[in-house]
Design a protein around this motif. Structure first.
Motif, PDB file in Angstrom:
ATOM      1  N   SER A 107      -5.164   6.510  -1.116  1.00  0.00           N
ATOM      2  CA  SER A 107      -4.311   5.363  -0.809  1.00  0.00           C
ATOM      3  C   SER A 107      -4.454   4.317  -1.908  1.00  0.00           C
ATOM      4  O   SER A 107      -5.473   4.244  -2.582  1.00  0.00           O
ATOM      5  CB  SER A 107      -4.701   4.742   0.546  1.00  0.00           C
ATOM      6  OG  SER A 107      -5.998   4.153   0.467  1.00  0.00           O
ATOM      7  N   ALA A 151      -8.331  -4.547   1.506  1.00  0.00           N
ATOM      8  CA  ALA A 151      -8.027  -4.427   2.929  1.00  0.00           C
ATOM      9  C   ALA A 151      -6.756  -3.625   3.162  1.00  0.00           C
ATOM     10  O   ALA A 151      -6.688  -2.779   4.064  1.00  0.00           O
ATOM     11  CB  ALA A 151      -7.908  -5.818   3.549  1.00  0.00           C
ATOM     12  N   ALA A 152      -5.729  -3.882   2.340  1.00  0.00           N
ATOM     13  CA  ALA A 152      -4.468  -3.154   2.508  1.00  0.00           C
ATOM     14  C   ALA A 152      -4.642  -1.675   2.196  1.00  0.00           C
ATOM     15  O   ALA A 152      -4.116  -0.805   2.906  1.00  0.00           O
ATOM     16  CB  ALA A 152      -3.394  -3.774   1.603  1.00  0.00           C
ATOM     17  N   LEU A 209      -7.417   0.090   2.359  1.00  0.00           N
ATOM     18  CA  LEU A 209      -8.267   0.730   3.361  1.00  0.00           C
ATOM     19  C   LEU A 209      -7.498   0.949   4.657  1.00  0.00           C
ATOM     20  O   LEU A 209      -7.637   1.996   5.307  1.00  0.00           O
ATOM     21  CB  LEU A 209      -9.517  -0.114   3.615  1.00  0.00           C
ATOM     22  CG  LEU A 209     -10.579   0.495   4.531  1.00  0.00           C
ATOM     23  CD1 LEU A 209     -11.014   1.860   4.022  1.00  0.00           C
ATOM     24  CD2 LEU A 209     -11.781  -0.434   4.651  1.00  0.00           C
ATOM     25  N   ASN A 210      -6.672   0.003   5.025  1.00  0.00           N
ATOM     26  CA  ASN A 210      -5.849   0.165   6.219  1.00  0.00           C
ATOM     27  C   ASN A 210      -4.872   1.323   6.046  1.00  0.00           C
ATOM     28  O   ASN A 210      -4.659   2.124   6.968  1.00  0.00           O
ATOM     29  CB  ASN A 210      -5.092  -1.125   6.532  1.00  0.00           C
ATOM     30  CG  ASN A 210      -4.418  -1.080   7.887  1.00  0.00           C
ATOM     31  OD1 ASN A 210      -5.044  -0.788   8.896  1.00  0.00           O
ATOM     32  ND2 ASN A 210      -3.124  -1.354   7.923  1.00  0.00           N
ATOM     33  N   ALA A 211      -4.288   1.441   4.849  1.00  0.00           N
ATOM     34  CA  ALA A 211      -3.375   2.559   4.589  1.00  0.00           C
ATOM     35  C   ALA A 211      -4.103   3.896   4.657  1.00  0.00           C
ATOM     36  O   ALA A 211      -3.565   4.891   5.154  1.00  0.00           O
ATOM     37  CB  ALA A 211      -2.722   2.379   3.217  1.00  0.00           C
ATOM     38  N   ALA A 241      -6.862   4.552   6.482  1.00  0.00           N
ATOM     39  CA  ALA A 241      -7.190   4.831   7.880  1.00  0.00           C
ATOM     40  C   ALA A 241      -5.968   5.323   8.646  1.00  0.00           C
ATOM     41  O   ALA A 241      -6.043   6.303   9.407  1.00  0.00           O
ATOM     42  CB  ALA A 241      -7.771   3.576   8.541  1.00  0.00           C
ATOM     43  N   ARG A 242      -4.834   4.678   8.457  1.00  0.00           N
ATOM     44  CA  ARG A 242      -3.601   5.119   9.123  1.00  0.00           C
ATOM     45  C   ARG A 242      -3.186   6.500   8.643  1.00  0.00           C
ATOM     46  O   ARG A 242      -2.736   7.343   9.423  1.00  0.00           O
ATOM     47  CB  ARG A 242      -2.473   4.112   8.870  1.00  0.00           C
ATOM     48  CG  ARG A 242      -2.589   2.827   9.680  1.00  0.00           C
ATOM     49  CD  ARG A 242      -1.476   1.854   9.307  1.00  0.00           C
ATOM     50  NE  ARG A 242      -0.155   2.443   9.463  1.00  0.00           N
ATOM     51  CZ  ARG A 242       0.526   2.489  10.599  1.00  0.00           C
ATOM     52  NH1 ARG A 242      -0.013   1.977  11.705  1.00  0.00           N
ATOM     53  NH2 ARG A 242       1.730   3.033  10.662  1.00  0.00           N
ATOM     54  N   ARG A 290     -12.656   2.961   9.418  1.00  0.00           N
ATOM     55  CA  ARG A 290     -12.548   1.818  10.327  1.00  0.00           C
ATOM     56  C   ARG A 290     -13.902   1.138  10.565  1.00  0.00           C
ATOM     57  O   ARG A 290     -13.978   0.190  11.347  1.00  0.00           O
ATOM     58  CB  ARG A 290     -11.984   2.275  11.671  1.00  0.00           C
ATOM     59  CG  ARG A 290     -10.555   2.802  11.621  1.00  0.00           C
ATOM     60  CD  ARG A 290      -9.551   1.702  11.355  1.00  0.00           C
ATOM     61  NE  ARG A 290      -8.181   2.133  11.559  1.00  0.00           N
ATOM     62  CZ  ARG A 290      -7.111   1.472  11.123  1.00  0.00           C
ATOM     63  NH1 ARG A 290      -7.275   0.329  10.451  1.00  0.00           N
ATOM     64  NH2 ARG A 290      -5.893   1.917  11.341  1.00  0.00           N
ATOM     65  N   GLY A 294     -15.515  -1.872   6.009  1.00  0.00           N
ATOM     66  CA  GLY A 294     -14.353  -2.739   5.842  1.00  0.00           C
ATOM     67  C   GLY A 294     -14.704  -4.052   5.181  1.00  0.00           C
ATOM     68  O   GLY A 294     -13.917  -4.612   4.415  1.00  0.00           O
TER      69      GLY A 294
END
Length: 640
Positions: A393, A399-400, A402-404, A406-407, A429, A434
């Motif tokens: 990702s 943060a962006a 890592l969120n991408a 995880a999703r 997560r 994080g």
């Protein structure tokens, strides 16, 4: 630029090199073993040459066969990928002696960095800081134990050759040193053909930060750092770039040290200088030390490409074909943040045992970079590393990104084998990860939380019952002949369903009733949109809903096994029996070592599940066994 190259590797790295070669108009030649005849990299290449049997020693480690394949197909150069022969200086010399170009560093540069002890001495002379430790030639166990005592526990035993966490053991007290040394040496001999080790002081809060360098044989540049601290048993799990918490002062110091290391050996091509840092007081420029240099492209190179916009494989081809470095240091900049997670076929609850199986279903969500060497229908072979894919990702902030990630991991779908997908998603997560508070012990500290089986959503269980009844793909027409008849469904637990209307089913399971409706946008359960997807195979059902949930499809004609396997030690996966430590008549205690199985490039110690008398030894050292094969049988326990 070359017109045709041969790739002396397999799986996702071979496919990765083919992608760049295609873009540059360079033809490619793949090599393959018996096990890889139908592999993705073979299908992608312009030509393919068979080089031997499934064992790496019979195929991908046969330098003579690979060179002959290059010559016979008219390839001008050989790209080694990583692993196999990529850091074998004798192979480099043989490639050049055959009039071919090796896309990588010289044999002399590889030799200079090939043994960790010699490399550390060389780096110290070049002004690169090194970890305190014993790097000498004396391999006498008593001498090594004395060196460990002098350093002070805890210490780290490391194979002087190779990498990847093999031949590495942490030792916390003198009483454990001998057993750890024996294990490390045995694993090093198996993996690298060299049992020699070095001893280093163990850093209590270590972070593993590596710097990507690139040289043209005269000068070098660095492409910033990657943080590879998130590890399990010295194996990288998730990598990222740049390193969280990195200061400009620290980045400059590490980058300059890495460039000095590369220029000290006249390095050409892509390489990685690995450092260990003490993060107990944040990242400080006086608390990092050289660990080793990987004289090849790294598995995690895509995160560097994502933040720099550089195609490192393109740079490899350009420099190997005679071009100068494509950029100056001042031309290189960091843009955003990137993560890479390694998706493996492995049984996490069973201790991360490598797994095999046929990929009956494989799908990745959009928005991610995915590098894979497999397709739906391919088999995960016991002969090689069980990696399915690398999931990458990139985002404007950590943060962006890592969120991408995880999703994306949650949305990835694999059926046909167990995987570490759920584990990776939970790691992504993890609150500490994080927050950027990472070190190499993070996973070990929270392993229970990260590996505990997650509860199955009731909606997933209800949809699995519908699939077991064969109604998961039914349409409005298919439901039009419904009758309000409740009927049992063969399932893991008692279940019933009733078709109550077009596209509507009521499922009863575990004492709960669930109203399930099929809408144009998918299945809704108890009035909530699920977004679930269902894959059905002959022996299992997989429901993808907040992760992957696997359910066995009971065979009503299958007879229950009456035999007891409580006294049997079974092979957990296909592999080679490396050693057997017991004989018939031996008395063993629970936890005693019984045998060592070598599989997927790792050694796995099999221990007695209970105390007892060895009744039979059913396999010997050197035997190749299948998963589930009985290796050792203990006599039945006498009734009390």
């Amino acid at each position: 630029m070359f017109q045709k190259i041969l790739i002396a590797n397999r799986a996702e790295i071979a496919c990765r090199v083919i992608d760049t070669a295609r873009r540059l108009g360079v033809a490619t030649v793949a090599v393959y073993s018996d096990a890889d005849a139908g592999a993705r990299h073979v299908a992608m290449a312009d030509q393919a040459v068979h080089i031997g049997g499934p064992r790496p020693a019979d195929s991908y480690l046969r330098g003579d066969a690979i060179i002959a394949a290059a010559l016979s197909t008219g390839a001008q150069a050989i790209h080694p990928g990583y692993g196999f022969l990529s850091e074998n200086p004798d192979f480099v010399d043989a490639v050049q002696a055959a009039g071919l170009v090796f896309i990588g560093p010289s044999g002399d540069a590889i030799r200079a960095m090939g043994l960790k002890d010699a490399a550390k001495a060389l780096m110290a002379r070049a002004g690169v800081p090194v970890v305190p430790g014993y790097h000498g030639d004396n391999q006498d166990p008593e001498h090594l134990a004395g060196a460990a005592e002098a350093l002070g526990y805890p210490v780290l035993i490391k194979a002087v050759a190779g990498g990847g966490g093999k031949g590495m053991r942490r030792v916390d007290r003198a009483a454990d040193f001998a057993a750890a040394l024996s294990g490390a040496q045995g694993e090093a001999q198996t993996a690298f053909g060299n049992p020699s080790v070095l001893i280093e002081k163990y850093v209590e809060k270590p972070r593993h930060i590596e710097v990507q360098i690139f040289g043209d044989g005269t000068r070098a540049v660095h492409l910033f750092e990657r943080d590879c601290s998130l590890q399990r048993r010295h194996q990288k799990v998730i990598e990222e770039a740049p390193a969280p918490g990195m200061t400009e002062e620290m980045r400059a110091a590490m980058g300059q040290a890495a460039v000095r290391a590369a220029e000290a050996i006249g390095y050409s091509g892509a390489g990685t200088v690995e450092f260990i840092t003490d993060a107990s007081d944040g990242l400080r420029p006086d608390r990092f030390w050289f660990m080793e240099m990987n004289t090849r492209l790294q598995v995690e190179h895509p995160v560097t490409e994502a933040i720099t916009g550089v195609d490192l494989v393109e740079w490899q081809l350009r420099v190997a074909s005679g071009e100068p470095l494509p950029a100056r240091q001042e031309d290189l900049q960091i843009s955003g943040h990137a993560f890479e997670a390694r998706l493996y076929a492995e049984d996490v609850p069973a201790g991360f045992l490598p797994a095999t199986g046929t990929l009956k279903h494989l799908r990745f969500p959009p928005g991610l970079r995915v590098e894979t060497g497999v397709r739906p229908g391919d088999t995960i072979s016991p002969w090689y590393d069980p990696m399915i894919a690398k999931v990458i990702s990139h985002g404007p902030t950590r943060a962006a990104a890592l969120n991408a990630l995880a999703r994306g991991l949650t949305g990835t779908q694999v059926a046909g084998t167990v995987t570490n997908l759920g584990f990776l998603a939970r790691v992504a997560r993890h609150p500490g990860f994080g927050a950027g508070d990472v070190d190499t012990g993070l996973i070990a500290r929270d392993l229970q939380v990260l590996t505990d089986p997650q509860p199955v959503p009731p909606a997933a269980r209800a949809l699995a019952v519908i699939a077991a009844a064969g109604l998961h793909e039914a349409t409005g027409t298919g439901f039009s002949l419904w009758a309000p008849l409740r009927r049992p469904v063969p399932f893991e637990e008692p279940a019933q369903l009733q078709v109550t209307g077009p596209n509507r089913i009521t499922v009863e399971i575990g004492g709960q009733m669930h109203d399930c409706a099929r809408h144009p946008d998918g299945w809704w359960v108890d009035g909530a949109k699920t977004g679930a997807q269902i894959h059905v195979a002959a022996d299992e059902i997989t429901v993808f809903l907040q992760g992957a949930h696997r359910f066995a499809r009971p065979d009503p004609l299958a007879r229950e096994s009456r035999g007891s396997a409580s006294g049997l030690t079974l092979a957990p996966m296909p592999g080679l029996v490396k050693a057997v430590f017991v004989a018939p008549g031996a008395q063993v205690a629970a936890g005693d070592r019984l045998a060592v199985l070598e599989a997927m490039k790792m050694e796995h110690t099999l221990c007695a599940a209970r105390a007892g008398l060895v009744a039979e030894v059913l396999a010997g050292a050197g035997d190749q066994v299948e998963a589930g094969a009985a290796l050792i049988r203990l006599a039945e326990e006498e009734a009390a």
